[in-house]
Design a protein around this motif. Structure first.
Motif, PDB file in Angstrom:
ATOM      1  N   MET A  58       0.833  -1.201   0.000  1.00 34.34           N
ATOM      2  CA  MET A  58       0.000   0.000   0.000  1.00 34.34           C
ATOM      3  C   MET A  58       0.873   1.258   0.000  1.00 34.34           C
ATOM      4  SD  MET A  58      -2.983  -1.145  -0.333  1.00 34.34           S
ATOM      5  CE  MET A  58      -4.051   0.242  -0.015  1.00 34.34           C
ATOM      6  N   VAL A  59       2.090   1.151   0.519  1.00 33.47           N
ATOM      7  CA  VAL A  59       3.026   2.277   0.523  1.00 33.47           C
ATOM      8  C   VAL A  59       3.875   2.275  -0.746  1.00 33.47           C
ATOM      9  CG1 VAL A  59       5.012   3.283   1.713  1.00 33.47           C
ATOM     10  CG2 VAL A  59       3.108   2.353   3.046  1.00 33.47           C
ATOM     11  N   VAL A  60       4.400   1.117  -1.098  1.00 33.95           N
ATOM     12  CA  VAL A  60       5.326   1.009  -2.219  1.00 33.95           C
ATOM     13  C   VAL A  60       4.597   1.064  -3.568  1.00 33.95           C
ATOM     14  CG1 VAL A  60       7.029  -0.514  -3.307  1.00 33.95           C
ATOM     15  CG2 VAL A  60       7.000  -0.235  -0.832  1.00 33.95           C
ATOM     16  N   GLY A  61       3.371   0.558  -3.631  1.00 29.58           N
ATOM     17  CA  GLY A  61       2.619   0.532  -4.884  1.00 29.58           C
ATOM     18  C   GLY A  61       2.512   1.890  -5.554  1.00 29.58           C
ATOM     19  N   PRO A  62       2.018   2.915  -4.845  1.00 32.96           N
ATOM     20  CA  PRO A  62       1.915   4.235  -5.467  1.00 32.96           C
ATOM     21  C   PRO A  62       3.275   4.792  -5.904  1.00 32.96           C
ATOM     22  CG  PRO A  62       0.559   4.143  -3.492  1.00 32.96           C
ATOM     23  CD  PRO A  62       1.364   2.880  -3.538  1.00 32.96           C
ATOM     24  N   ILE A  63       4.310   4.505  -5.153  1.00 28.62           N
ATOM     25  CA  ILE A  63       5.653   4.960  -5.529  1.00 28.62           C
ATOM     26  C   ILE A  63       6.072   4.277  -6.828  1.00 28.62           C
ATOM     27  CG2 ILE A  63       8.094   4.963  -4.862  1.00 28.62           C
ATOM     28  CD1 ILE A  63       7.083   5.086  -1.911  1.00 28.62           C
ATOM     29  N   GLY A  64       5.797   2.986  -6.937  1.00 33.76           N
ATOM     30  CA  GLY A  64       6.123   2.249  -8.148  1.00 33.76           C
ATOM     31  C   GLY A  64       5.376   2.784  -9.362  1.00 33.76           C
ATOM     32  N   PHE A  65       4.083   3.073  -9.204  1.00 37.47           N
ATOM     33  CA  PHE A  65       3.305   3.612 -10.314  1.00 37.47           C
ATOM     34  C   PHE A  65       3.816   4.991 -10.730  1.00 37.47           C
ATOM     35  CE2 PHE A  65       0.109   0.385  -9.286  1.00 37.47           C
ATOM     36  CZ  PHE A  65      -0.277   0.006 -10.562  1.00 37.47           C
ATOM     37  N   LYS A  66       4.108   5.843  -9.767  1.00 41.14           N
ATOM     38  CA  LYS A  66       4.616   7.185 -10.085  1.00 41.14           C
ATOM     39  C   LYS A  66       5.976   7.096 -10.774  1.00 41.14           C
ATOM     40  CE  LYS A  66       2.048   9.550  -6.496  1.00 41.14           C
ATOM     41  NZ  LYS A  66       2.067  10.172  -5.186  1.00 41.14           N
ATOM     42  N   MET A  69       5.433   5.917 -14.356  1.00 39.45           N
ATOM     43  CA  MET A  69       4.913   7.001 -15.192  1.00 39.45           C
ATOM     44  C   MET A  69       6.006   8.009 -15.531  1.00 39.45           C
ATOM     45  SD  MET A  69       1.043   7.721 -13.883  1.00 39.45           S
ATOM     46  CE  MET A  69       1.025   7.144 -12.205  1.00 39.45           C
ATOM     47  N   LEU A  70       6.869   8.295 -14.574  1.00 41.84           N
ATOM     48  CA  LEU A  70       7.979   9.214 -14.819  1.00 41.84           C
ATOM     49  C   LEU A  70       8.927   8.646 -15.866  1.00 41.84           C
ATOM     50  CD1 LEU A  70       9.561  11.794 -14.056  1.00 41.84           C
ATOM     51  CD2 LEU A  70      10.685  10.432 -12.285  1.00 41.84           C
ATOM     52  N   VAL A  71       9.269   7.379 -15.738  1.00 41.38           N
ATOM     53  CA  VAL A  71      10.169   6.739 -16.697  1.00 41.38           C
ATOM     54  C   VAL A  71       9.548   6.759 -18.095  1.00 41.38           C
ATOM     55  CG1 VAL A  71      11.177   4.519 -17.381  1.00 41.38           C
ATOM     56  CG2 VAL A  71      11.374   5.309 -15.010  1.00 41.38           C
ATOM     57  N   LEU A  72       8.259   6.443 -18.186  1.00 43.50           N
ATOM     58  CA  LEU A  72       7.605   6.440 -19.496  1.00 43.50           C
ATOM     59  C   LEU A  72       7.571   7.832 -20.114  1.00 43.50           C
ATOM     60  CD1 LEU A  72       4.693   3.914 -18.968  1.00 43.50           C
ATOM     61  CD2 LEU A  72       6.808   3.577 -20.245  1.00 43.50           C
ATOM     62  N   LYS A  73       7.445   8.861 -19.289  1.00 42.55           N
ATOM     63  CA  LYS A  73       7.458  10.229 -19.808  1.00 42.55           C
ATOM     64  C   LYS A  73       8.848  10.606 -20.319  1.00 42.55           C
ATOM     65  CE  LYS A  73       3.730  12.093 -17.011  1.00 42.55           C
ATOM     66  NZ  LYS A  73       3.370  12.992 -15.910  1.00 42.55           N
ATOM     67  N   LEU A  74       9.883  10.040 -19.712  1.00 37.55           N
ATOM     68  CA  LEU A  74      11.258  10.359 -20.095  1.00 37.55           C
ATOM     69  C   LEU A  74      11.711   9.615 -21.351  1.00 37.55           C
ATOM     70  CD1 LEU A  74      12.996  10.415 -16.599  1.00 37.55           C
ATOM     71  CD2 LEU A  74      12.292  12.366 -17.978  1.00 37.55           C
ATOM     72  N   LEU A  75      11.035   8.499 -21.675  1.00 35.37           N
ATOM     73  CA  LEU A  75      11.426   7.728 -22.854  1.00 35.37           C
ATOM     74  C   LEU A  75      10.969   8.451 -24.118  1.00 35.37           C
ATOM     75  CD1 LEU A  75      10.506   4.076 -21.819  1.00 35.37           C
ATOM     76  CD2 LEU A  75      12.787   5.045 -22.040  1.00 35.37           C
ATOM     77  N   PRO A  76      11.765   8.360 -25.165  1.00 37.51           N
ATOM     78  CA  PRO A  76      11.341   8.956 -26.445  1.00 37.51           C
ATOM     79  C   PRO A  76      10.077   8.263 -26.952  1.00 37.51           C
ATOM     80  CG  PRO A  76      13.647   8.270 -26.522  1.00 37.51           C
ATOM     81  CD  PRO A  76      13.088   7.781 -25.229  1.00 37.51           C
ATOM     82  N   GLU A  77       9.279   8.947 -27.733  1.00 40.11           N
ATOM     83  CA  GLU A  77       8.056   8.371 -28.299  1.00 40.11           C
ATOM     84  C   GLU A  77       8.369   7.095 -29.057  1.00 40.11           C
ATOM     85  OE1 GLU A  77       4.691   9.082 -28.202  1.00 40.11           O
ATOM     86  OE2 GLU A  77       5.331  10.383 -26.576  1.00 40.11           O
ATOM     87  N   GLY A  78       7.507   6.105 -28.888  1.00 39.86           N
ATOM     88  CA  GLY A  78       7.682   4.861 -29.606  1.00 39.86           C
ATOM     89  C   GLY A  78       8.550   3.843 -28.892  1.00 39.86           C
ATOM     90  N   ARG A  79       9.203   4.230 -27.797  1.00 39.07           N
ATOM     91  CA  ARG A  79      10.088   3.291 -27.073  1.00 39.07           C
ATOM     92  C   ARG A  79       9.369   2.606 -25.928  1.00 39.07           C
ATOM     93  NH1 ARG A  79      15.845   4.331 -26.116  1.00 39.07           N
ATOM     94  NH2 ARG A  79      15.593   2.217 -25.394  1.00 39.07           N
ATOM     95  N   ALA A  80       8.215   3.116 -25.523  1.00 40.71           N
ATOM     96  CA  ALA A  80       7.501   2.546 -24.382  1.00 40.71           C
ATOM     97  C   ALA A  80       6.618   1.401 -24.798  1.00 40.71           C
ATOM     98  CB  ALA A  80       6.660   3.624 -23.706  1.00 40.71           C
TER      99      ALA A  80
END
Length: 80
Positions: A58-66, A69-80
């Motif tokens: 319950m504590v780690v889950g939201p951190i993992g999702f955030k 999402m941050l990593v996916l935003k940092l990846l160039p388009e088409g790499r996710a």
């Protein structure tokens, strides 16, 4: 996406149960092998580990999702 608090709670309930069940079984087997007391030891370990895993998830889950999402935003388009 998965914004329902009931859905997140229930998913964490099942995820923590499955992970605690599998990890205690695997680690118990690796540590002691298939002894006469393995199943009883596994059950005891699981019943101890599951509530801990649920609380931590319950504590780690939201951190993992955030973080995901941050990593996916940092990846160039088409790499996710």
């Amino acid at each position: 996406m998965y914004t329902s608090k009931k859905l997140v709670f229930l998913a964490q309930f099942f995820i923590s149960a499955l992970m605690a069940f599998l990890m205690t079984g695997i680690m118990g087997y690796l540590h002691g092998g298939l002894s006469e007391t393995w199943q009883m030891d596994w059950a005891r370990s699981f019943l101890t580990a599951w509530p801990i895993a649920f609380c931590l998830s319950m504590v780690v889950g939201p951190i993992g999702f955030k973080t995901a999402m941050l990593v996916l935003k940092l990846l160039p388009e088409g790499r996710a």
